[in-house]
Write an enzyme that holds these catalytic residues in place. Structure first.
Site, PDB file in Angstrom:
ATOM      1  N   CYS A 167     -14.912   9.834  -9.785  1.00  0.00           N
ATOM      2  CA  CYS A 167     -13.662   9.989 -10.531  1.00  0.00           C
ATOM      3  C   CYS A 167     -14.016  10.271 -11.987  1.00  0.00           C
ATOM      4  O   CYS A 167     -15.154  10.654 -12.290  1.00  0.00           O
ATOM      5  CB  CYS A 167     -12.746   8.775 -10.363  1.00  0.00           C
ATOM      6  SG  CYS A 167     -13.397   7.218 -11.017  1.00  0.00           S
ATOM      7  N   ASN A 176     -15.111   6.186 -13.627  1.00  0.00           N
ATOM      8  CA  ASN A 176     -15.881   5.299 -12.739  1.00  0.00           C
ATOM      9  C   ASN A 176     -15.591   3.819 -12.998  1.00  0.00           C
ATOM     10  O   ASN A 176     -16.461   2.961 -12.839  1.00  0.00           O
ATOM     11  CB  ASN A 176     -17.391   5.584 -12.826  1.00  0.00           C
ATOM     12  CG  ASN A 176     -18.215   4.954 -11.702  1.00  0.00           C
ATOM     13  OD1 ASN A 176     -19.372   4.597 -11.892  1.00  0.00           O
ATOM     14  ND2 ASN A 176     -17.637   4.781 -10.533  1.00  0.00           N
ATOM     15  N   CYS A 198     -11.914   2.799 -12.273  1.00  0.00           N
ATOM     16  CA  CYS A 198     -10.692   2.510 -11.498  1.00  0.00           C
ATOM     17  C   CYS A 198     -10.791   2.989 -10.047  1.00  0.00           C
ATOM     18  O   CYS A 198     -10.928   2.186  -9.126  1.00  0.00           O
ATOM     19  CB  CYS A 198      -9.470   3.152 -12.168  1.00  0.00           C
ATOM     20  SG  CYS A 198      -9.112   2.512 -13.816  1.00  0.00           S
ATOM     21  N   ARG A 199     -10.699   4.308  -9.828  1.00  0.00           N
ATOM     22  CA  ARG A 199     -10.555   4.817  -8.465  1.00  0.00           C
ATOM     23  C   ARG A 199     -11.856   4.841  -7.660  1.00  0.00           C
ATOM     24  O   ARG A 199     -11.893   4.359  -6.520  1.00  0.00           O
ATOM     25  CB  ARG A 199      -9.959   6.240  -8.496  1.00  0.00           C
ATOM     26  CG  ARG A 199      -8.537   6.276  -9.006  1.00  0.00           C
ATOM     27  CD  ARG A 199      -8.117   7.686  -9.365  1.00  0.00           C
ATOM     28  NE  ARG A 199      -8.874   8.188 -10.512  1.00  0.00           N
ATOM     29  CZ  ARG A 199      -8.815   9.414 -10.992  1.00  0.00           C
ATOM     30  NH1 ARG A 199      -8.018  10.288 -10.394  1.00  0.00           N
ATOM     31  NH2 ARG A 199      -9.520   9.763 -12.033  1.00  0.00           N
ATOM     32  N   SER A 200     -12.928   5.425  -8.217  1.00  0.00           N
ATOM     33  CA  SER A 200     -14.146   5.563  -7.396  1.00  0.00           C
ATOM     34  C   SER A 200     -14.837   4.228  -7.106  1.00  0.00           C
ATOM     35  O   SER A 200     -15.338   4.053  -5.988  1.00  0.00           O
ATOM     36  CB  SER A 200     -15.114   6.612  -7.953  1.00  0.00           C
ATOM     37  OG  SER A 200     -15.567   6.293  -9.233  1.00  0.00           O
ATOM     38  N   ASP A 215      -4.420   8.795 -11.257  1.00  0.00           N
ATOM     39  CA  ASP A 215      -5.290   7.929 -12.058  1.00  0.00           C
ATOM     40  C   ASP A 215      -4.524   6.692 -12.539  1.00  0.00           C
ATOM     41  O   ASP A 215      -3.657   6.804 -13.401  1.00  0.00           O
ATOM     42  CB  ASP A 215      -5.826   8.719 -13.250  1.00  0.00           C
ATOM     43  CG  ASP A 215      -7.000   8.016 -13.910  1.00  0.00           C
ATOM     44  OD1 ASP A 215      -7.124   6.790 -13.740  1.00  0.00           O
ATOM     45  OD2 ASP A 215      -7.791   8.699 -14.568  1.00  0.00           O
TER      46      ASP A 215
HETATM   47  P1  4NP Z   1     -10.865   6.417 -13.276  1.00  0.00           P
HETATM   48  O1  4NP Z   1      -9.826   6.120 -14.448  1.00  0.00           O
HETATM   49  O2  4NP Z   1     -11.294   7.861 -13.434  1.00  0.00           O
HETATM   50  O3  4NP Z   1     -10.086   6.203 -12.007  1.00  0.00           O
HETATM   51  O4  4NP Z   1     -11.995   5.442 -13.463  1.00  0.00           O
HETATM   52  C1  4NP Z   1     -10.139   6.325 -15.813  1.00  0.00           C
HETATM   53  C2  4NP Z   1     -10.787   5.342 -16.509  1.00  0.00           C
HETATM   54  C3  4NP Z   1     -11.067   5.528 -17.861  1.00  0.00           C
HETATM   55  C4  4NP Z   1     -10.674   6.699 -18.480  1.00  0.00           C
HETATM   56  C5  4NP Z   1     -10.016   7.676 -17.780  1.00  0.00           C
HETATM   57  C6  4NP Z   1      -9.754   7.502 -16.433  1.00  0.00           C
HETATM   58  N1  4NP Z   1     -10.926   6.876 -19.861  1.00  0.00           N
HETATM   59  O5  4NP Z   1     -10.498   7.904 -20.417  1.00  0.00           O
HETATM   60  O6  4NP Z   1     -11.558   6.019 -20.488  1.00  0.00           O
END
Ligand code: 4NP
Length: 156
Positions: free
Chosen positions: A8, A11, A13-15, A125
């Site tokens: 994702c 790294n 939240c989702r993955s 997300d």
């Molecule tokens: P993820 O979510 O891709 O599901 O881990 C996010 C976590 C952090 C950020 C963006 C998306 N960020 O911009 O810090």
């Protein structure tokens, strides 16, 4: 060993949620010695961090362990080491295709591609939506379908 990598953006939240959920299903299926799961982000902001509180909370609620999961950034070598590289959304997939070596064997896909009738769908997300329940349900269904796909393809 068959290697699966979820990808994702951050790294956190989702993955990592998908990593924990698929790891749990692999253990339940007694396939720990056949399939290994990891996750990575296309971005590097959270390298070394544990999963987001929303991800940790929903995993705990569902009795899925997130132990030992820390963020890292995806790298070109992953295309050699990993057999299945599974992205959460179209932006992740586009970023992966940009860093992929010219020739590689990995199956690169979206998680929802494995769910009947959901090919091409994106996992939203929760870092922005705050809806970790919705994401958990998609990840759970996606991991069931991905594991079934792997078992057919790898004959295990
Ligand atoms: P993820 O979510 O891709 O599901 O881990 C996010 C976590 C952090 C950020 C963006 C998306 N960020 O911009 O810090």
């Amino acid at each position: 060993m068959i290697q699966v990598l979820f990808v994702c953006l951050g790294n956190i939240c989702r993955s990592p949620m998908a990593e924990a959920v698929l790891r749990h299903k692999i253990t339940e299926a007694d396939l720990d010695d056949r399939i290994r799961v990891d996750s990575a982000g296309t971005g590097n902001w959270h390298v070394g961090h544990p999963p987001h509180k929303g991800t940790r909370d929903i995993l705990k609620k569902n009795n899925v362990s997130d132990s030992g999961i820390f963020a890292r950034q995806v790298q070109e070598n992953d295309f050699r080491d990993q057999h299945y590289i599974v992205a959460m959304d179209a932006a992740n997939l586009a970023d992966l295709r940009r860093i992929a070596p010219a020739s590689h064997q990995a199956e690169v896909s979206l998680l929802m591609d494995y769910v009947s009738g959901k090919a091409g769908a994106e996992v939203p997300d929760p870092y922005y939506t705050g809806n970790f329940q919705e994401v958990y349900e998609m990840v759970d269904a996606g991991c069931d379908a991905l594991l079934a796909h792997i078992r057919v393809k790898e004959k295990i």
